[in-house]
Scaffold this motif. Structure first.
Motif, PDB file in Angstrom:
ATOM      1  N   ASP A  13      -3.316  48.434  13.624  1.00  0.00           N
ATOM      2  CA  ASP A  13      -3.707  49.886  13.279  1.00  0.00           C
ATOM      3  C   ASP A  13      -2.818  50.557  12.396  1.00  0.00           C
ATOM      4  N   VAL A  14      -3.717  51.329  11.295  1.00  0.00           N
ATOM      5  CA  VAL A  14      -2.867  51.671  10.197  1.00  0.00           C
ATOM      6  C   VAL A  14      -2.995  53.519  10.218  1.00  0.00           C
ATOM      7  N   LYS A  15      -2.028  53.982  10.014  1.00  0.00           N
ATOM      8  CA  LYS A  15      -2.110  55.391   9.709  1.00  0.00           C
ATOM      9  C   LYS A  15      -1.440  56.081   8.476  1.00  0.00           C
ATOM     10  N   TYR A  16      -2.247  56.850   7.727  1.00  0.00           N
ATOM     11  CA  TYR A  16      -1.671  57.617   6.621  1.00  0.00           C
ATOM     12  C   TYR A  16      -1.153  59.018   6.861  1.00  0.00           C
ATOM     13  N   PHE A  17       0.145  58.992   6.643  1.00  0.00           N
ATOM     14  CA  PHE A  17       0.790  60.074   7.121  1.00  0.00           C
ATOM     15  C   PHE A  17       0.480  60.235   8.873  1.00  0.00           C
ATOM     16  N   PHE A  18      -0.294  61.195   9.316  1.00  0.00           N
ATOM     17  CA  PHE A  18      -0.623  61.198  10.977  1.00  0.00           C
ATOM     18  C   PHE A  18      -2.108  60.708  11.121  1.00  0.00           C
ATOM     19  N   PHE A  19      -2.638  60.481  10.088  1.00  0.00           N
ATOM     20  CA  PHE A  19      -4.211  60.090  10.178  1.00  0.00           C
ATOM     21  C   PHE A  19      -4.352  58.744  10.339  1.00  0.00           C
ATOM     22  N   HIS A  20      -5.250  58.409  11.529  1.00  0.00           N
ATOM     23  CA  HIS A  20      -5.523  57.158  11.761  1.00  0.00           C
ATOM     24  C   HIS A  20      -6.585  56.561  10.623  1.00  0.00           C
ATOM     25  N   VAL A  21      -6.355  55.666   9.656  1.00  0.00           N
ATOM     26  CA  VAL A  21      -7.328  55.244   8.736  1.00  0.00           C
ATOM     27  C   VAL A  21      -8.031  53.937   8.811  1.00  0.00           C
ATOM     28  N   HIS A  22      -7.438  53.183   9.529  1.00  0.00           N
ATOM     29  CA  HIS A  22      -7.891  51.794   9.596  1.00  0.00           C
ATOM     30  C   HIS A  22      -7.435  50.904  10.797  1.00  0.00           C
ATOM     31  N   SER A  23      -8.465  50.148  11.354  1.00  0.00           N
ATOM     32  CA  SER A  23      -8.242  49.112  12.720  1.00  0.00           C
ATOM     33  C   SER A  23      -8.851  47.891  12.250  1.00  0.00           C
ATOM     34  N   GLU A  24      -8.270  46.879  12.645  1.00  0.00           N
ATOM     35  CA  GLU A  24      -8.798  45.471  12.521  1.00  0.00           C
ATOM     36  C   GLU A  24      -8.148  44.345  13.893  1.00  0.00           C
ATOM     37  N   SER A  25      -8.719  43.669  13.841  1.00  0.00           N
ATOM     38  CA  SER A  25      -8.222  42.746  15.139  1.00  0.00           C
ATOM     39  C   SER A  25      -8.600  41.156  14.502  1.00  0.00           C
ATOM     40  N   HIS A  26      -7.589  40.343  14.551  1.00  0.00           N
ATOM     41  CA  HIS A  26      -7.728  38.988  14.215  1.00  0.00           C
ATOM     42  C   HIS A  26      -7.312  37.904  15.376  1.00  0.00           C
ATOM     43  N   ASP A  27      -8.001  36.627  15.390  1.00  0.00           N
ATOM     44  CA  ASP A  27      -7.422  35.702  16.056  1.00  0.00           C
ATOM     45  C   ASP A  27      -6.197  35.268  15.540  1.00  0.00           C
ATOM     46  N   LEU A  28      -5.356  34.992  16.778  1.00  0.00           N
ATOM     47  CA  LEU A  28      -3.879  34.654  16.656  1.00  0.00           C
ATOM     48  C   LEU A  28      -3.781  33.170  15.721  1.00  0.00           C
ATOM     49  N   CYS A  29      -4.840  32.398  16.144  1.00  0.00           N
ATOM     50  CA  CYS A  29      -4.565  30.938  15.813  1.00  0.00           C
ATOM     51  C   CYS A  29      -5.349  30.986  14.254  1.00  0.00           C
ATOM     52  N   ASP A  30      -5.885  32.028  13.628  1.00  0.00           N
ATOM     53  CA  ASP A  30      -6.373  31.989  12.403  1.00  0.00           C
ATOM     54  C   ASP A  30      -5.212  32.565  11.726  1.00  0.00           C
ATOM     55  N   GLU A  31      -4.233  33.226  11.887  1.00  0.00           N
ATOM     56  CA  GLU A  31      -2.983  33.708  11.375  1.00  0.00           C
ATOM     57  C   GLU A  31      -1.838  32.805  11.337  1.00  0.00           C
ATOM     58  N   THR A  32      -1.728  31.913  12.101  1.00  0.00           N
ATOM     59  CA  THR A  32      -0.727  30.938  12.481  1.00  0.00           C
ATOM     60  C   THR A  32      -1.266  29.621  13.265  1.00  0.00           C
ATOM     61  N   THR A  33      -0.379  28.585  13.249  1.00  0.00           N
ATOM     62  CA  THR A  33      -0.653  27.308  14.024  1.00  0.00           C
ATOM     63  C   THR A  33      -0.573  27.580  15.667  1.00  0.00           C
ATOM     64  N   CYS A  34      -1.449  27.136  16.455  1.00  0.00           N
ATOM     65  CA  CYS A  34      -1.613  27.402  17.702  1.00  0.00           C
ATOM     66  C   CYS A  34      -1.341  25.841  18.249  1.00  0.00           C
ATOM     67  N   PRO A  35      -0.859  25.533  19.285  1.00  0.00           N
ATOM     68  CA  PRO A  35      -0.207  26.621  20.090  1.00  0.00           C
ATOM     69  C   PRO A  35       1.156  27.152  19.620  1.00  0.00           C
ATOM     70  N   VAL A  36       1.632  28.562  19.840  1.00  0.00           N
ATOM     71  CA  VAL A  36       2.657  28.911  19.135  1.00  0.00           C
ATOM     72  C   VAL A  36       3.711  28.920  20.023  1.00  0.00           C
ATOM     73  N   THR A  37       4.900  28.211  19.761  1.00  0.00           N
ATOM     74  CA  THR A  37       6.128  27.936  20.627  1.00  0.00           C
ATOM     75  C   THR A  37       7.490  28.186  19.612  1.00  0.00           C
ATOM     76  N   GLY A  38       8.441  28.699  20.075  1.00  0.00           N
ATOM     77  CA  GLY A  38       9.640  28.676  19.361  1.00  0.00           C
ATOM     78  C   GLY A  38       9.723  29.809  18.223  1.00  0.00           C
ATOM     79  N   GLU A  39      10.137  29.359  16.966  1.00  0.00           N
ATOM     80  CA  GLU A  39       9.721  30.431  15.685  1.00  0.00           C
ATOM     81  C   GLU A  39       8.603  30.083  15.217  1.00  0.00           C
ATOM     82  N   PHE A  40       8.134  31.088  14.502  1.00  0.00           N
ATOM     83  CA  PHE A  40       6.699  31.087  14.047  1.00  0.00           C
ATOM     84  C   PHE A  40       6.598  32.465  12.864  1.00  0.00           C
TER      85      PHE A  40
END
Length: 155
Positions: free
Chosen positions: A79-106
């Motif tokens: 979620d993104v706010k510009y000052f106090f106004f909500h301006v954007h929302s998005e959702s992403h699959d975790l495994c699209d943003e990093t390698t799954c399974p996630v363990t330790g440092e990533f």
């Protein structure tokens, strides 16, 4: 001759000005959404490249984190706010943003190009990492800026 000497610092400054405004990367201050909560995923750093972000140009958000759990599925809710106004929302699959399974440092890395009409100023991004049962694994908030002009426009 004296006027030439006075102009030299001006010309030197003008020649170096584009390099002073070139996009850089810097670690960003991060706060957990609930202070004192023991989240299963610990965030150690957020890096934004370029910083400040430039409208119409790609920006990369890198989040360094660690966990003792093995996470096979999940999602990022942003979620993104510009000052106090909500301006954007998005959702992403975790495994699209990093390698799954996630363990330790990533590292979670996401590239986003903001529309060129995005107003300059200060923004706040809140990111929640949820497991496959929608249990909150971490929730962080950090600020970022969108610059007034593109550093490339100065070159």
């Amino acid at each position: 001759m004296a006027s030439d000497r006075r102009r030299f610092p001006f010309f030197l400054t003008a020649a170096l000005l584009p390099f002073l405004f070139l996009a850089s990367a810097a670690a960003t201050d991060v706060e957990y959404c609930r202070q004192g909560r023991d989240y299963p995923v610990k965030v150690s750093e957020v890096e934004i490249v370029p910083d400040p972000v430039v409208s119409g140009q790609p920006a990369t958000f890198k989040i360094s984190a660690s966990t003792d759990k093995s996470i096979t599925k999940g999602k990022l809710v942003i979620d993104v706010k510009y000052f106090f106004f909500h301006v954007h929302s998005e959702s992403h699959d975790l495994c699209d943003e990093t390698t799954c399974p996630v363990t330790g440092e990533f590292v979670l890395a996401h590239e986003q190009t903001l529309p060129s009409i995005t107003p300059p100023g200060s923004y706040t991004l809140t990111m929640k990492l949820l497991d496959d049962r929608n249990k909150e694994l971490t929730c962080i908030s950090f600020g970022f800026s969108i610059g007034f002009i593109s550093p490339l426009a100065l070159i």
